[in-house]
Design a protein around this motif. Structure first.
Motif, PDB file in Angstrom:
ATOM      1  N   LYS A  77       0.818  -1.207   0.000  1.00 55.00           N
ATOM      2  CA  LYS A  77       0.000   0.000   0.000  1.00 55.00           C
ATOM      3  C   LYS A  77       0.856   1.265   0.000  1.00 55.00           C
ATOM      4  CE  LYS A  77      -3.438  -0.042   2.937  1.00 55.00           C
ATOM      5  NZ  LYS A  77      -4.195  -0.294   4.193  1.00 55.00           N
TER       6      LYS A  77
ATOM      7  N   MET B  83      -7.557  -0.739  -0.134  1.00 56.08           N
ATOM      8  CA  MET B  83      -7.403   0.627  -0.638  1.00 56.08           C
ATOM      9  C   MET B  83      -8.732   1.233  -1.063  1.00 56.08           C
ATOM     10  SD  MET B  83      -4.225   1.747  -0.622  1.00 56.08           S
ATOM     11  CE  MET B  83      -3.964   2.885  -1.984  1.00 56.08           C
TER      12      MET B  83
ATOM     13  N   ALA C  42      -4.088  -6.074  -0.417  1.00 54.92           N
ATOM     14  CA  ALA C  42      -3.785  -4.650  -0.253  1.00 54.92           C
ATOM     15  C   ALA C  42      -4.662  -3.809  -1.165  1.00 54.92           C
ATOM     16  CB  ALA C  42      -2.310  -4.404  -0.547  1.00 54.92           C
TER      17      ALA C  42
END
Length: 353
Positions: free
Chosen positions: A128, A258, A254
């Motif tokens: 990330k 997000m 990840a």
């Protein structure tokens, strides 16, 4: 035999053909004395699970034992001979590990995740904060990353200009630090093989629940590189193949976390596209499940044919229909033996085409 005698006497009475009684007597006596009275021992071998030692079954009627033994050996020979036409690694053959084994193992390996919470958290933070940052700053090509046979090597070595949170576990508990992306990349690279080795027993048991933990892990380590080579063309070993799969899973995890951020619109578009692809994969999985159940149907029918012998045997002793019934019963075994070569063709189509 008493019913057969009464039947034959009725035939003689109505047709005045004494040969009908004589023929029945010879036929039923030979069938009974040759197929039912003598017993033999039958050795049963499991080709798929080598950990099962061959078993011996005693007191099997001669007719059933000879018929089952001969037809099963013919079917096994035809199956192995048919496989020589379709060249693929021995581990991927139908006779070695069953129908679409390679595809099933490949799909399973793509769902493996590392269960260490601290490592997984650090890995997600690295994707990330560091990898996605490189992509958005145009320092990494998403196309090249998507094509990479070694994803972890493609995203390295990490930036010295950005940082991430990194947690560690020791005897005193959990500690949190802020380190650069390059330091995090190097630290995670050093821990990855250790994490893969620590999780191999669990992954092996998931794929091979009938094997012992050690045997399952050993088989997974041996077969996965071969399957990976056959499907992706990558010559990576076990650790490299597992690092690739677990890195992809970490990337997707990840990406999911997000959503709702500054790039939520692009993330949602990506998620919709992936969902469409996943739906197609589901249909493929259903087809593979059908292929996996076909051999089980063959096993069930074979067992039914074995169990049918004492039930159908009295029909062999009746006049006129006895020989034809015996022929039909025997042809059923040859019919089942012919399934093996057909499985090889189905297996080849599912695995390579």
């Amino acid at each position: 035999m008493v019913m057969g005698l009464i039947y034959s006497l009725c035939v003689v009475a109505f047709t005045l053909n004494w040969r009908a009684w004589f023929n029945w007597f010879l036929q039923s006596t030979l069938i009974y004395m040759c197929l039912m009275v003598p017993t033999i021992s039958v050795k049963v071998t499991d080709r798929i699970n080598p950990s099962l030692a061959p078993a011996t079954v005693d007191n099997v009627p001669l007719g059933l034992g000879m018929l089952a033994s001969f037809t099963s050996q013919v079917g096994d020979y035809l199956t192995r001979t048919a496989e020589t036409v379709f060249v693929m690694p021995a581990e991927l053959n139908y006779t070695s590990n069953g129908m679409v084994y390679g595809a099933r193992l490949f799909d399973a390996s793509r769902n493996f995740t590392i269960r260490d919470a601290e490592f997984a958290t650090n890995l997600e933070a690295h994707f990330k904060n560091c990898v996605f940052g490189d992509i958005m700053l145009y320092r990494k090509s998403l196309t090249e990353i998507a094509k990479a046979q070694d994803l972890w090597a493609a995203i390295g070595p990490g930036s010295n200009a950005r940082s991430q949170e990194f947690i560690t576990r020791d005897a005193g508990g959990i500690a949190s630090h802020i380190i650069t992306c390059r330091q995090a990349y190097d630290t995670l690279s050093g821990q990855w093989n250790q994490m893969i080795e620590a999780n191999s027993d669990l992954w092996g048991f998931e794929v091979y629940p009938k094997l012992s933990t050690a045997a399952a892990a050993a088989k997974l380590k041996h077969d996965l590189p071969i399957v990976n080579q056959a499907f992706t063309g990558s010559g990576a070993g076990y650790s490299e193949a597992m690092r690739q799969n677990t890195a992809i899973n970490a990337f997707m995890q990840a990406r999911n976390s997000m959503a709702g951020g500054t790039g939520s619109a692009a993330i949602d578009t990506f998620a919709v596209t992936r969902a469409d692809i996943q739906a197609r994969n589901t249909y493929n999985s259903i087809a593979q499940q059908a292929m996996a159940w076909v051999p089980i149907l063959n096993i069930v029918l074979t067992v039914v044919f074995f169990a049918m012998f004492p039930v159908i045997f009295p029909l062999f002793l009746l006049p006129q229909t006895g020989i034809s019934t015996l022929k039909g019963y025997a042809m059923g075994f040859f019919y089942l033996a012919a399934w093996g070569p057909l499985y090889v063709i189905l297996h080849m189509i599912c695995m390579t085409r």
